[in-house]
Design a protein around this motif. Structure first.
Motif, PDB file in Angstrom:
ATOM      1  N   LEU A   1       0.824  -1.207   0.000  1.00 52.26           N
ATOM      2  CA  LEU A   1       0.000   0.000   0.000  1.00 52.26           C
ATOM      3  C   LEU A   1       0.859   1.258   0.000  1.00 52.26           C
ATOM      4  O   LEU A   1       0.524   2.248  -0.662  1.00 52.26           O
ATOM      5  CB  LEU A   1      -0.934  -0.011   1.224  1.00 52.26           C
ATOM      6  CG  LEU A   1      -1.963   1.116   1.327  1.00 52.26           C
ATOM      7  CD1 LEU A   1      -2.821   1.169   0.063  1.00 52.26           C
ATOM      8  CD2 LEU A   1      -2.839   0.933   2.557  1.00 52.26           C
ATOM      9  N   ILE A   2       1.965   1.246   0.723  1.00 49.01           N
ATOM     10  CA  ILE A   2       2.876   2.401   0.732  1.00 49.01           C
ATOM     11  C   ILE A   2       3.420   2.651  -0.668  1.00 49.01           C
ATOM     12  O   ILE A   2       3.512   3.795  -1.133  1.00 49.01           O
ATOM     13  CB  ILE A   2       4.026   2.173   1.734  1.00 49.01           C
ATOM     14  CG1 ILE A   2       3.490   2.213   3.176  1.00 49.01           C
ATOM     15  CG2 ILE A   2       5.119   3.220   1.553  1.00 49.01           C
ATOM     16  CD1 ILE A   2       4.550   1.936   4.231  1.00 49.01           C
ATOM     17  N   ALA A   3       3.760   1.558  -1.394  1.00 44.15           N
ATOM     18  CA  ALA A   3       4.276   1.701  -2.762  1.00 44.15           C
ATOM     19  C   ALA A   3       3.222   2.307  -3.685  1.00 44.15           C
ATOM     20  O   ALA A   3       3.527   3.154  -4.539  1.00 44.15           O
ATOM     21  CB  ALA A   3       4.741   0.342  -3.283  1.00 44.15           C
ATOM     22  N   MET A   4       1.961   1.912  -3.519  1.00 47.52           N
ATOM     23  CA  MET A   4       0.886   2.455  -4.355  1.00 47.52           C
ATOM     24  C   MET A   4       0.696   3.944  -4.076  1.00 47.52           C
ATOM     25  O   MET A   4       0.522   4.750  -5.007  1.00 47.52           O
ATOM     26  CB  MET A   4      -0.415   1.697  -4.082  1.00 47.52           C
ATOM     27  CG  MET A   4      -0.429   0.250  -4.554  1.00 47.52           C
ATOM     28  SD  MET A   4      -1.955  -0.624  -4.095  1.00 47.52           S
ATOM     29  CE  MET A   4      -3.180   0.470  -4.816  1.00 47.52           C
ATOM     30  N   ILE A   5       0.724   4.319  -2.794  1.00 49.05           N
ATOM     31  CA  ILE A   5       0.545   5.733  -2.438  1.00 49.05           C
ATOM     32  C   ILE A   5       1.703   6.571  -2.965  1.00 49.05           C
ATOM     33  O   ILE A   5       1.514   7.682  -3.472  1.00 49.05           O
ATOM     34  CB  ILE A   5       0.406   5.884  -0.911  1.00 49.05           C
ATOM     35  CG1 ILE A   5      -0.854   5.186  -0.417  1.00 49.05           C
ATOM     36  CG2 ILE A   5       0.363   7.363  -0.518  1.00 49.05           C
ATOM     37  CD1 ILE A   5      -1.012   5.184   1.097  1.00 49.05           C
ATOM     38  N   LYS A   6       2.927   6.017  -2.882  1.00 49.29           N
ATOM     39  CA  LYS A   6       4.097   6.743  -3.399  1.00 49.29           C
ATOM     40  C   LYS A   6       3.941   7.025  -4.882  1.00 49.29           C
ATOM     41  O   LYS A   6       4.229   8.127  -5.365  1.00 49.29           O
ATOM     42  CB  LYS A   6       5.363   5.933  -3.147  1.00 49.29           C
ATOM     43  CG  LYS A   6       5.909   6.019  -1.751  1.00 49.29           C
ATOM     44  CD  LYS A   6       7.222   5.245  -1.652  1.00 49.29           C
ATOM     45  CE  LYS A   6       7.802   5.354  -0.237  1.00 49.29           C
ATOM     46  NZ  LYS A   6       9.078   4.583  -0.118  1.00 49.29           N
ATOM     47  N   GLU A   7       3.489   6.038  -5.623  1.00 54.18           N
ATOM     48  CA  GLU A   7       3.342   6.218  -7.071  1.00 54.18           C
ATOM     49  C   GLU A   7       2.280   7.260  -7.390  1.00 54.18           C
ATOM     50  O   GLU A   7       2.453   8.093  -8.279  1.00 54.18           O
ATOM     51  CB  GLU A   7       2.985   4.879  -7.710  1.00 54.18           C
ATOM     52  CG  GLU A   7       2.878   4.948  -9.229  1.00 54.18           C
ATOM     53  CD  GLU A   7       2.575   3.582  -9.841  1.00 54.18           C
ATOM     54  OE1 GLU A   7       2.416   3.515 -11.068  1.00 54.18           O
ATOM     55  OE2 GLU A   7       2.478   2.594  -9.071  1.00 54.18           O
ATOM     56  N   GLU A   8       1.177   7.234  -6.636  1.00 55.58           N
ATOM     57  CA  GLU A   8       0.104   8.201  -6.880  1.00 55.58           C
ATOM     58  C   GLU A   8       0.555   9.629  -6.566  1.00 55.58           C
ATOM     59  O   GLU A   8       0.305  10.557  -7.339  1.00 55.58           O
ATOM     60  CB  GLU A   8      -1.113   7.840  -6.031  1.00 55.58           C
ATOM     61  CG  GLU A   8      -2.280   8.807  -6.198  1.00 55.58           C
ATOM     62  CD  GLU A   8      -3.432   8.490  -5.262  1.00 55.58           C
ATOM     63  OE1 GLU A   8      -4.421   9.235  -5.279  1.00 55.58           O
ATOM     64  OE2 GLU A   8      -3.332   7.493  -4.508  1.00 55.58           O
ATOM     65  N   ILE A   9       1.230   9.790  -5.435  1.00 53.16           N
ATOM     66  CA  ILE A   9       1.647  11.135  -5.024  1.00 53.16           C
ATOM     67  C   ILE A   9       2.751  11.661  -5.923  1.00 53.16           C
ATOM     68  O   ILE A   9       2.822  12.859  -6.210  1.00 53.16           O
ATOM     69  CB  ILE A   9       2.103  11.116  -3.555  1.00 53.16           C
ATOM     70  CG1 ILE A   9       0.910  10.815  -2.642  1.00 53.16           C
ATOM     71  CG2 ILE A   9       2.719  12.447  -3.165  1.00 53.16           C
ATOM     72  CD1 ILE A   9       1.268  10.761  -1.177  1.00 53.16           C
ATOM     73  N   SER A  10       3.622  10.776  -6.404  1.00 51.84           N
ATOM     74  CA  SER A  10       4.740  11.230  -7.236  1.00 51.84           C
ATOM     75  C   SER A  10       4.266  11.873  -8.534  1.00 51.84           C
ATOM     76  O   SER A  10       4.937  12.749  -9.089  1.00 51.84           O
ATOM     77  CB  SER A  10       5.659  10.049  -7.555  1.00 51.84           C
ATOM     78  OG  SER A  10       4.961   9.061  -8.300  1.00 51.84           O
ATOM     79  N   HIS A  11       3.098  11.488  -9.027  1.00 55.38           N
ATOM     80  CA  HIS A  11       2.575  12.046 -10.278  1.00 55.38           C
ATOM     81  C   HIS A  11       1.769  13.319 -10.048  1.00 55.38           C
ATOM     82  O   HIS A  11       1.712  14.186 -10.927  1.00 55.38           O
ATOM     83  CB  HIS A  11       1.700  11.013 -10.994  1.00 55.38           C
ATOM     84  CG  HIS A  11       2.454   9.815 -11.470  1.00 55.38           C
ATOM     85  ND1 HIS A  11       3.479   9.878 -12.388  1.00 55.38           N
ATOM     86  CD2 HIS A  11       2.340   8.506 -11.131  1.00 55.38           C
ATOM     87  CE1 HIS A  11       3.956   8.668 -12.619  1.00 55.38           C
ATOM     88  NE2 HIS A  11       3.280   7.800 -11.862  1.00 55.38           N
ATOM     89  N   ASN A  12       1.122  13.427  -8.907  1.00 57.95           N
ATOM     90  CA  ASN A  12       0.184  14.528  -8.702  1.00 57.95           C
ATOM     91  C   ASN A  12       0.487  15.413  -7.491  1.00 57.95           C
ATOM     92  O   ASN A  12      -0.151  16.450  -7.320  1.00 57.95           O
ATOM     93  CB  ASN A  12      -1.236  13.974  -8.524  1.00 57.95           C
ATOM     94  CG  ASN A  12      -1.653  13.089  -9.678  1.00 57.95           C
ATOM     95  OD1 ASN A  12      -1.595  13.501 -10.826  1.00 57.95           O
ATOM     96  ND2 ASN A  12      -2.077  11.871  -9.371  1.00 57.95           N
ATOM     97  N   GLY A  13       1.417  15.015  -6.656  1.00 55.18           N
ATOM     98  CA  GLY A  13       1.614  15.722  -5.396  1.00 55.18           C
ATOM     99  C   GLY A  13       2.824  16.628  -5.393  1.00 55.18           C
ATOM    100  O   GLY A  13       3.422  16.919  -6.437  1.00 55.18           O
ATOM    101  N   PRO A  14       3.227  17.076  -4.193  1.00 59.91           N
ATOM    102  CA  PRO A  14       4.387  17.956  -4.056  1.00 59.91           C
ATOM    103  C   PRO A  14       5.675  17.191  -4.336  1.00 59.91           C
ATOM    104  O   PRO A  14       5.697  15.960  -4.425  1.00 59.91           O
ATOM    105  CB  PRO A  14       4.304  18.397  -2.586  1.00 59.91           C
ATOM    106  CG  PRO A  14       3.563  17.309  -1.905  1.00 59.91           C
ATOM    107  CD  PRO A  14       2.581  16.780  -2.910  1.00 59.91           C
TER     108      PRO A  14
END
Length: 388
Positions: free
Chosen positions: A292-305
């Motif tokens: 789950l941490i890996a999935m969140i990292k991938e999502e945030i890396s494209h759209n987050g800070p």
């Protein structure tokens, strides 16, 4: 210290001293019947001076100081006697104190460092005695100057904590837990919203005996800039922070949405806060598995800070990485707190008068509790102090 001892907002009536009156006196002695004028000048009134003092960390010592008045200048006397100067009054405040005019909301001054002195209200100048007005064609002037009047102002003093890293997040995001894990500070921690009711500071140790200061403020909710929750009361404390650490729990439904809500509240409060460097910390990662941490990292890396750190203050997961990220960001020359203060890039906005009444109510300051004194109520000078 007890919670009630943290005072970061006070309202005080200040008045400088008025200048003393010049003396109108003609010298008459036995062997010099035409001695001429010898009236002395009046003394100046005392100033109201703000002084930064690092021994104070709140405005508690000023909480019940409703009036601060400086001494009036003394009247001039015969034989060219100069009136005594009124004593200056020094108001010691912790560095980071900002002063506003309570009637107009205008920014007045900012005490930024220890030992800094700012003349808030200048005392009136003393009037000249008739000795100063003697001329070849007017050798016995029968007039003298009155002293200048005092200056009076009702001020609001706000403390904005000086810290390197400011924590921004919703209630129960893990801010107090992080401060307690990284420093010796012991803020209150409990499993309900708004556990933190006042800001707290913690010194975070780093490698080679280095350290930086982290500030924990009460949680922000959507609409805080309009006064919801604890509202504007503590948002001002992150204005002086060099770096903002946003904290969003890993078990949130939408991490990016909560992050953007926090950004929007800061923008509404002060758009200049968005120019500060930001780091996002996803907290409570002990509740997440590696997948789950890996999935969140991938999502945030494209759209987050840009900079994101996953941490757990309970287990210590990611805390060393977080300190490394914060230390690198703090030591960018453009991001050092000292550089910000030296360049005077911190711009203080005037107070929004539409929120002033609510602020005073939140701080239990009632205008009826403050006694306003008119100039007519001030005891007048003793007319016998000078001779005609």
């Amino acid at each position: 210290m007890p919670e009630s001892n943290f005072v970061d907002y006070v309202k005080i009536v200040c008045r400088s001293g008025k200048g003393g009156r010049g003396s109108m006196h003609l010298r008459h002695v036995k062997y010099n019947p035409l001695g001429g004028p010898d009236g002395g000048d009046g003394g100046r009134g005392g100033n109201i001076i703000l002084r930064g003092n690092h021994n104070y960390w709140t405005l508690l010592h000023l909480k019940y100081e409703r009036h601060i008045f400086a001494e009036h200048g003394g009247n001039g006397g015969k034989d060219k006697c100069h009136g005594t100067d009124g004593k200056d009054v020094f108001i010691d405040v912790p560095p980071g104190t900002v002063v506003y005019n309570a009637e107009t909301g205008k920014f007045v001054c900012d005490v930024a460092y220890d030992g800094q002195e700012i003349v808030l209200l200048k005392g009136g100048r003393g009037g000249l005695g008739n000795f100063q007005f003697r001329t070849a064609t007017n050798q016995a002037p029968r007039y003298a100057q009155p002293g200048e009047p005092a200056q009076e102002m009702t001020i609001i003093m706000e403390l904005k904590l000086l810290a390197d890293v400011g924590l921004v997040g919703f209630p129960n995001a893990g801010k107090s837990t992080l401060v307690s894990a990284l420093s010796n500070a012991r803020p209150k921690i409990a499993n309900y919203p708004f556990t933190t009711m006042e800001p707290s500071l913690g010194i975070v140790g780093y490698r080679d005996n280095k350290s930086f200061v982290m500030a924990d403020i009460p949680g922000i909710i959507e609409g805080a800039a309009e006064g919801r929750g604890l509202g504007l009361r503590f948002l001002r404390h992150i204005e002086r922070n060099s770096l903002l650490l946003f904290m969003v729990p890993g078990d949130s439904d939408n991490i990016l949405r909560e992050y953007n809500i926090l950004l929007e509240e800061l923008r509404k409060f002060n758009p200049e806060l968005l120019t500060k460097q930001r780091v996002l910390a996803v907290t409570k990662c002990d509740l997440l598995d590696e997948e789950l941490i890996a999935m969140i990292k991938e999502e945030i890396s494209h759209n987050g800070p840009g900079e994101v750190v996953f941490i757990s203050a309970v287990t210590g997961y990611g805390l060393d990485e977080l300190k490394d990220v914060l230390w690198r960001a703090l030591n960018n020359e453009s991001n050092k707190l000292q550089t910000i203060m030296a360049d005077d890039r911190l711009v203080h906005r005037d107070k929004d008068m539409s929120f002033l009444a609510q602020e005073l109510e939140d701080e239990d300051i009632d205008d009826e509790d403050i006694e306003y004194i008119d100039e007519d109520d001030i005891e007048d000078w003793d007319e016998d102090d000078s001779e005609n």
